[in-house]
Every structure is written in C-alpha cells, then in structure tokens.
Design an enzyme around this catalytic site. Structure first.
Site, PDB file in Angstrom:
ATOM      1  CB  CYS A 122      55.628   5.207 -22.078  1.00  0.00           C
ATOM      2  SG  CYS A 122      54.871   6.824 -22.091  1.00  0.00           S
TER       3      CYS A 122
HETATM    4  C1  BEZ Z   1      50.736   6.115 -23.215  1.00  0.00           C
HETATM    5  O1  BEZ Z   1      51.944   6.088 -22.981  1.00  0.00           O
HETATM    6  O2  BEZ Z   1      50.184   5.139 -23.694  1.00  0.00           O
HETATM    7  C2  BEZ Z   1      49.920   7.353 -22.938  1.00  0.00           C
HETATM    8  C3  BEZ Z   1      50.272   8.191 -21.917  1.00  0.00           C
HETATM    9  C4  BEZ Z   1      49.481   9.316 -21.670  1.00  0.00           C
HETATM   10  C5  BEZ Z   1      48.370   9.572 -22.476  1.00  0.00           C
HETATM   11  C6  BEZ Z   1      48.057   8.716 -23.518  1.00  0.00           C
HETATM   12  C7  BEZ Z   1      48.837   7.588 -23.757  1.00  0.00           C
END
Ligand code: BEZ
Length: 218
Positions: A46
């Site tokens: 994100c």
């Molecule tokens: C991420 O944003 O890196 C992420 C969020 C939830 C699960 C896996 C990755």
C-alpha cells in the site's frame, strides 16, 4: 462479482477523509473519479501504491480525473502514514483525500472487501479500484488481492480508453497504448464512419471479407 459493479451508480455516502467530510455524489458529479482502496495503513504494498498514485496525480488531473483513496484506519493514522509514503517515493505529494473506514462499513457498500484476507477486526479491503464517470456510474473496476500491487500505467491507460470511448464511437484493441489507433465500434456503418471520421480510417482485409476491423486515429 457480487455487489457494486460496472453500470451501477455509486452510493451517496457521507465519509470522513484526510481532506475533511466528503459527500460521494458531490465529489463525483461532473468529473471522472478514481476511487481506490487499500488493505491498511503502514503496510508495504500500500505504501508503494499510494506513492505511485501521488506521483501520477498530475497525469490524472490533466485528464480531468479526481483521485479518492480509502484505507481502513482512522484519520490520525492516515496522516502519520502519509509522511512515510512521501518519504519513500521522492517527489510524491499525497494531495488527494484518503477516506477513513475504521469500522469497515464503507468497503462493504463499495464492494471492496477481500474475502480471503482477515485480521482480528474481520475482513480486510481488497485492492479495489473503481473508475466513476461524470454521471456517477462505475465505468470500470479492478479487483486485486492484497498481495498484488496495481500498475499505475495500466490505470492511466484504461482512463484514456474510457475517455476515448465516451467521446467517439470507438473502442481500444488488445494491448492498446495511448497514442495508438483505436477501432471503430461495430454498430457504426461505413457510411456513418466516413462522416464521423473525416480524417479517414483503415479497414483490414480479412478472410471473411466482413469489414468490421476498422482502425482510426482520434
Ligand atoms: C501490503 O500492503 O503490503 C499487504 C497488506 C495486506 C496483506 C498483504 C500485503
């Protein structure tokens, strides 16, 4: 895909964001909007996605497209996270609102829930992205799992495709890139095409001899 999908009008929700309260219908009226969700603040994928969205923001604004993010934490956390996003992606300024949805109610109404990703609070949002037209209807949706980051060149490409198709009776072929020729919609006759596209168009000679694959530059 159950729930909100292409062709549907986005619900008229009142939401809290990093830029203040937003009424979704007021925000989306008379403009294209990209509404995109993230599983959570301070998560690796994100953080990279928000940085890229901020970096591409001027490309979207030039095309009359507003950005509206969503992540399921509160506003205080969002504002702390923005500092990390901007530090990780030099030159990126998060100048678009990020909706807060700590109770995960908004994601359900916007069809942005990932059925496979859960934490102690319940289901996380997916990496959903809705492109909303000036009529407040969803024109295109991506639905990616939390483990797959989105490609902003692809987001820009589909915005250009949608905008071309809304302006002319055309569609964009496989692997089309902005600047390349588009195809004339099958419901346009050759006579109509001559009037609509005075610049001329090219008809592919196919074994069927049916003249349906017509390329034009618009
Ligand atoms: C991420 O944003 O890196 C992420 C969020 C939830 C699960 C896996 C990755």
């Amino acid at each position: 895909m159950p729930g909100l999908t292409i062709g549907d009008t986005i619900p008229n929700l009142e939401v809290e964001s990093t830029n203040g309260k937003i009424n979704l219908h007021n925000f989306c009226t008379d403009s294209w909007t990209i509404l995109f969700s993230h599983p959570g603040d301070f998560t690796p994928v994100c953080t990279t996605e928000l940085g890229q969205m901020a970096k591409y923001s001027s490309e979207f604004y030039q095309r009359g497209v507003k950005l509206l993010g969503l992540s399921c934490d509160d506003l205080k956390t969002h504002n702390e996270w923005i500092k990390d996003i901007e530090a990780y992606t030099p030159g990126a300024k998060v100048n678009f609102p990020i909706i807060s949805d700590p109770k995960r109610e908004i994601i359900k109404q916007l069809n942005m829930v990932d059925p496979d990703e859960k934490d102690s609070t319940g289901n996380l949002p997916s990496r959903a992205l809705h492109i909303v037209g000036p009529d407040k209807k969803i024109k295109l949706s991506f639905l990616y799992p939390a483990t797959t980051g989105r490609n902003m060149d692809e987001v820009l490409r589909v915005v250009e495709s949608l905008q071309k198709a809304s302006k002319f009776k055309v569609a964009t072929p496989a692997n089309w890139k902005p600047g390349e020729k588009v195809v004339i919609s099958p419901d346009v006759t050759n006579e109509q095409a001559k009037e609509m596209f005075p610049q001329g168009f090219e008809t592919k000679d196919l074994p069927s001899k049916k003249e349906y694959l017509r390329f034009v530059k618009v």
